[in-house]
Design an enzyme around this catalytic site. Structure first.
Site, PDB file in Angstrom:
ATOM      1  N   HIS A   1      -1.839  -0.122  -7.065  1.00 16.79           N
ATOM      2  CA  HIS A   1      -2.114   0.426  -5.735  1.00 16.79           C
ATOM      3  C   HIS A   1      -3.495   1.096  -5.797  1.00 16.79           C
ATOM      4  O   HIS A   1      -3.913   1.539  -6.870  1.00 16.79           O
ATOM      5  CB  HIS A   1      -1.017   1.462  -5.460  1.00 16.79           C
TER       6      HIS A   1
ATOM      7  N   ASP B   1       2.743   5.177 -12.866  1.00 17.35           N
ATOM      8  CA  ASP B   1       2.863   5.382 -11.421  1.00 17.35           C
ATOM      9  C   ASP B   1       4.275   4.944 -11.032  1.00 17.35           C
ATOM     10  O   ASP B   1       4.587   3.753 -10.982  1.00 17.35           O
ATOM     11  CB  ASP B   1       1.792   4.542 -10.701  1.00 17.35           C
TER      12      ASP B   1
ATOM     13  N   GLN C   1       7.237   3.599  -6.646  1.00 22.74           N
ATOM     14  CA  GLN C   1       8.188   2.624  -6.094  1.00 22.74           C
ATOM     15  C   GLN C   1       9.501   2.579  -6.876  1.00 22.74           C
ATOM     16  O   GLN C   1      10.407   1.830  -6.520  1.00 22.74           O
ATOM     17  CB  GLN C   1       7.558   1.221  -6.083  1.00 22.74           C
TER      18      GLN C   1
ATOM     19  N   LYS D   1       8.990   8.335  -0.688  1.00 21.17           N
ATOM     20  CA  LYS D   1       9.491   6.994  -1.017  1.00 21.17           C
ATOM     21  C   LYS D   1      10.872   7.075  -1.645  1.00 21.17           C
ATOM     22  O   LYS D   1      11.438   6.068  -2.062  1.00 21.17           O
ATOM     23  CB  LYS D   1       8.518   6.284  -1.951  1.00 21.17           C
TER      24      LYS D   1
ATOM     25  N   CYS E   1      -2.415  -1.423   0.627  1.00 26.78           N
ATOM     26  CA  CYS E   1      -3.260  -0.590  -0.232  1.00 26.78           C
ATOM     27  C   CYS E   1      -3.392  -1.200  -1.615  1.00 26.78           C
ATOM     28  O   CYS E   1      -3.414  -0.499  -2.627  1.00 26.78           O
ATOM     29  CB  CYS E   1      -2.734   0.842  -0.330  1.00 26.78           C
TER      30      CYS E   1
END
Lengths: 429, 150
Positions: A145, A222, A225, A248, A386
């Site tokens: 991202h 990261d 998600q 999220k 993104c």
């Protein structure tokens, strides 16, 4: 099964009593906990399939926020008065809930941030600035991202570091051999997504961490998600940093967290200066606070943290075993059903995938698809997500992306397929 | 069905699928680049001027049906117009799709472009419809910077 996948599954799944099953989620009872699903859009019932952008909020998160403002609103870490103590207690107890939610060893390893983006920027601007110099390398993947690209580019432009990128194949997978070959004696940091937001790929992060650590290279994951869709255990992954976003995972936007191993955080300089991050201040000298407060300058997003704590409680109660099985069923069904619509090209067909389905419909631009679906009350994302380098890799300007969460049903996917047929009538005659 | 038909009029679908004056730049034409960062649409508009009159306009690139149709119909409309007339037209077009201005006056001067009236119900698509126009203006001013809808 990849190691990263294993690590997602290994942590305890023995949820509390009253745990859901995948069948119960498929039955849709959980939808009652999401008041927004009663909304109509263009006169049609909302069918929300944009959870990779943001998830909807369950009643208990909404209630926790209202309760906080109704009964406990005050500043934290300051007042001697009762409300301030209560607010501090709520805020710090949310930190402990986040710690438990991602399997960290100590709550001081949890720093509240505005979200994943700020968490990554924090690491780049403190750890990165301190320890990565000219000619040193930071390794990311081709599916990141923008939030895991740009902070490192800013460091590159400032300090002359080198940004290296692990390629992805046509399915959207990286090859661990490529990855390993890119780990050099100049690599100072690996920063990778656990799950790709644009493609749904689940990366073998545990193995990637192991390979990096064999060369003493720290790893930032990261996790935006991932949290909320599967068990995350940062100690099992053994990553050095882990970034996540509240919105999220059923919590409000504007709150997120950075996990960092205590010994690393201890050595890092502050991120921003201000209140709460200090121990003592004179005009000559300031002594900084210990972790985690050193990294939380200014009055934090107290109610956001409270909402994030409530969201972890919601996940715990809903049960990850049920969530992953249900979302996997939705992905399998969607891949079959959407994949069978003439002219569909799926973008991202990795071996291990989260419940994200990105696709193109021949003859129709994703924005036009999005508009026509919207008129049927169907919310999907149409755009570059993104992740413009991912779009370039697949030679598309944008994709349509349907992404699923606990409240989605197979019938939502049926509606999507019907909508796509309608798009074909208009554009693919 | 009827709601999206107001936006996706047959004329728009036709121009979206078979854009007119869709080509690379010819010799001597001024070209500008346009970009809508929201959706990744990219466009080039080429203009040939002759004594203050737009002799020719063409475009190239990729975009959604609305942006492609808007560009296509813009090129047809602008050919032979003076710069002043083009400017007035853009203003009327902008008013039409944002639901501002005086609809009667604006519609009168727009001719075929009136089919874009449905865009006003879709505020997020206004930028799709105006990308070509912004890029056209950039071509006139020899702007090196890509025109942006932002």
């Amino acid at each position: 099964m990849s190691q990263g996948e294993t690590s997602l599954k290994q942590a305890s799944q023995s949820g509390p009593r009253g745990c859901n099953t995948a069948a119960a989620l498929a039955g849709g009872r959980i939808r009652e906990q999401f008041p927004i699903l009663e909304t109509t859009v263009h006169g049609k019932p909302l069918i929300y399939m944009d959870s990779a952008a943001t998830t909807q909020k369950p009643q208990r998160v909404i209630d926790a926020i209202v309760r906080h403002f109704t009964h406990r609103c005050s500043n934290v870490h300051r007042g001697v008065h009762k409300l301030s103590q209560l607010a501090t207690e709520s805020y710090e107890s949310a930190r402990e809930t986040v710690r438990r939610g991602i399997g960290a060893a100590e709550s001081q390893e949890i720093i509240f941030t505005r979200g994943t983006t700020e968490a990554i920027n924090l690491v780049a601007q403190t750890f990165g600035r301190q320890r990565i110099g000219e000619g040193d390398e930071v390794l990311i993947t081709a599916m990141e991202h923008h939030s895991n690209i740009v902070p490192w580019q800013m460091l590159r432009d400032e300090k002359g570091i080198v940004l290296k990128v692990v390629p992805i194949n046509d399915r959207g997978d990286i090859d661990l051999n490529d990855y390993e070959a890119l780990l050099s004696d100049r690599t100072r940091m690996v920063s990778i997504a656990l799950i790709s937001n644009a493609l749904g790929t689940i990366n073998p992060v545990k193995e990637m961490v192991r390979l990096a650590h064999a060369r003493n290279i720290p790893v930032l994951v990261d996790g935006a998600q991932a949290v909320g869709h599967d068990v995350v255990d940062v100690q099992d992954l053994d990553c050095d940093f882990f970034a996540l976003s509240g919105h999220k995972m059923y919590a409000p936007s504007g709150i997120g967290a950075l996990y960092g191993k205590a010994d690393l955080l201890d050595e890092m300089p502050p991120y921003q200066g201000g209140g709460d991050m200090i121990a003592t201040v004179t005009f000559d000298k300031t002594v900084y606070n210990g972790i985690p407060h050193r990294f939380e300058a200014g009055t934090p997003n107290i109610v956001g943290a409270v909402g994030m704590g409530a969201a972890f409680d919601f996940l715990q109660e809903t049960c990850f075993e049920a969530i992953t099985a249900h979302e996997h069923d939705l992905l399998t069904y969607a891949t079959e059903q959407v994949g069978a619509v003439p002219g569909i090209r799926l973008i991202g067909t990795a071996k291990k995938k989260a419940a994200v389905l990105s696709f193109m419909l021949e003859g129709a631009h994703p924005h036009d698809v999005g508009t026509i679906l919207d008129l049927d009350g169907i919310a999907v994302r149409a755009g570059h997500h993104c992740a413009q380098p991912v779009m370039d890799r697949f030679g598309v300007p944008a994709t349509v992306r349907a992404s699923f969460a606990v409240y989605n049903l197979r019938s939502d996917i049926d509606a999507l397929v019907q909508g796509l047929h309608k798009v074909r009538e208009v554009f693919c005659k | 069905m009827s709601e999206f038909r107001e936006l996706y009029q047959e004329v728009i679908l036709d121009h979206g699928k078979n854009p007119r004056n869709f080509r690379e730049a010819a010799e001597g034409e001024r070209t500008a680049y346009g970009h809508n960062p929201l959706c990744g649409d990219k466009i080039q508009v080429h203009v040939a001027m002759d004594h203050g009159v737009i002799e020719n306009v063409a475009f190239h690139g990729q975009g959604c049906a609305i942006s492609t149709a808007s560009a296509s119909m813009m090129t047809q409309t602008l050919k032979g117009k003076t710069l002043e007339a083009a400017e007035t037209m853009f203003q009327s077009f902008h008013n039409l799709i944002t639901g501002t201005g005086d609809p009667e006056t604006d519609l009168a001067g727009l001719g075929k472009l009136a089919v874009f009236a449905g865009v006003r119900e879709f505020p997020v698509r206004v930028k799709c419809a105006t990308l070509a126009w912004h890029t056209f203006k950039a071509a006139l001013t020899h702007s090196e910077e890509p025109a942006s809808t932002e």
